[in-house]
Design a protein around this motif. Sequence first.
Motif, mmCIF file in Angstrom:
data_model
loop_
_atom_site.group_PDB
_atom_site.id
_atom_site.type_symbol
_atom_site.label_atom_id
_atom_site.label_comp_id
_atom_site.label_asym_id
_atom_site.label_seq_id
_atom_site.Cartn_x
_atom_site.Cartn_y
_atom_site.Cartn_z
ATOM 1 N N THR A 88 36.154 -2.722 29.079
ATOM 2 C CA THR A 88 35.367 -3.954 28.942
ATOM 3 C C THR A 88 34.867 -4.417 30.305
ATOM 4 O O THR A 88 35.391 -4.004 31.349
ATOM 5 N N ASN A 89 33.849 -5.261 30.285
ATOM 6 C CA ASN A 89 33.344 -5.864 31.517
ATOM 7 C C ASN A 89 34.195 -7.082 31.873
ATOM 8 O O ASN A 89 34.448 -7.943 31.027
ATOM 9 N N ALA A 137 28.428 0.059 27.472
ATOM 10 C CA ALA A 137 28.898 -1.326 27.562
ATOM 11 C C ALA A 137 27.791 -2.179 28.151
ATOM 12 O O ALA A 137 27.338 -1.940 29.277
ATOM 13 N N ASP A 138 27.319 -3.155 27.373
ATOM 14 C CA ASP A 138 26.229 -4.040 27.797
ATOM 15 C C ASP A 138 25.009 -3.261 28.278
ATOM 16 O O ASP A 138 24.380 -3.584 29.291
ATOM 17 N N THR A 140 24.810 -0.295 29.560
ATOM 18 C CA THR A 140 25.039 0.682 30.629
ATOM 19 C C THR A 140 25.936 1.797 30.110
ATOM 20 O O THR A 140 26.951 1.531 29.459
#
Length: 324
Positions: A88-89, A137-138, A140
């Motif tokens: 996760t970011n 993720a997002d 990217t």
Amino acid sequence: MTVSTDRAIPFAIAFEDVVANVEQVIRGKRAAVELATICLFAQGHLLVEDVPGLGKTTLARSLAASVNARCHRIQFTPDLLPADITGTNVFNQRTSEFTFRPGPVFAGIVIGDEINRASPKTQSALLEVMEERHVTADGTRYPVPAPFMVIATQNPVDMDGTYALPEAQLDRFLMRLRIGYPTLEAELEILEGRQVGRRVEDLRPVLRAEDVVAHAERTLGVHVAPEMRRYIVRVVAATRSRRDVVRLGASPRGSVALLRAAQVRAASTGRSFVTPDDVGVLAGPLLAHRLVLTPEAELRRVTAEDVVAEVLDTVPSPRRLVAT
């Protein structure tokens, strides 16, 4: 045994080194160990389905230890979230930016213990990375290391608190195998091995991770004659034509998987070409889990393995065509 550093080492020798190394811990199950090793060099994913205590997780850990690959184990539970697998970011207060924190899926070999205990939403987190070898993720993409292999285990007997794997995810696994109970002699060897301390932790790697990738690329050069390609396609297509017992047959991904694994098996025996025997040995583990049987077939206790065996008996192989 020492880690091989010579990429020119014949593939058959490297394959046998890995199998022999795993067999130091997994006793009396050569066929299962060979299939798992074929899956590794075919750069596929493996589903090990069997009752507890037969060495499912031990097989996965032994394979990882034999090729010096980074291994992460994920214990699947109902409260596991997708981000717990992929990452996760996370907001960095010092830079005022979000940075990606990789999850345990970023490893050479990922062991998914009791994968059917996670919710369908969490299971689906593996779909992208198993097929495309990266996590998004997002917006990217983050590639996972090579080689990358998911070895998932599940208990087919204990159904309490479990979720059946969807067909789309089953199709991502190159093969499914069952280890089965050992013979009396093999079980005695297991007890003797425990006494002398023969454990996964004691295994030394016989190949480097980068050598696995190099050998896998070499096996792509194994010759598959046009007759063999047609035979593979006919076998897979025949699983779709059995409308009396099969509701959903194997997809073209099954054909690709069968051809790829057959190349590896041929190379493991020192051959430079694929034979009908390679297809015959691999068809069950590679195709059975891709089939969805009709309710009537299940009531008659027909198994997917029975269907694949019947297909192999009815579809003429190149050898039988020549013989006639």
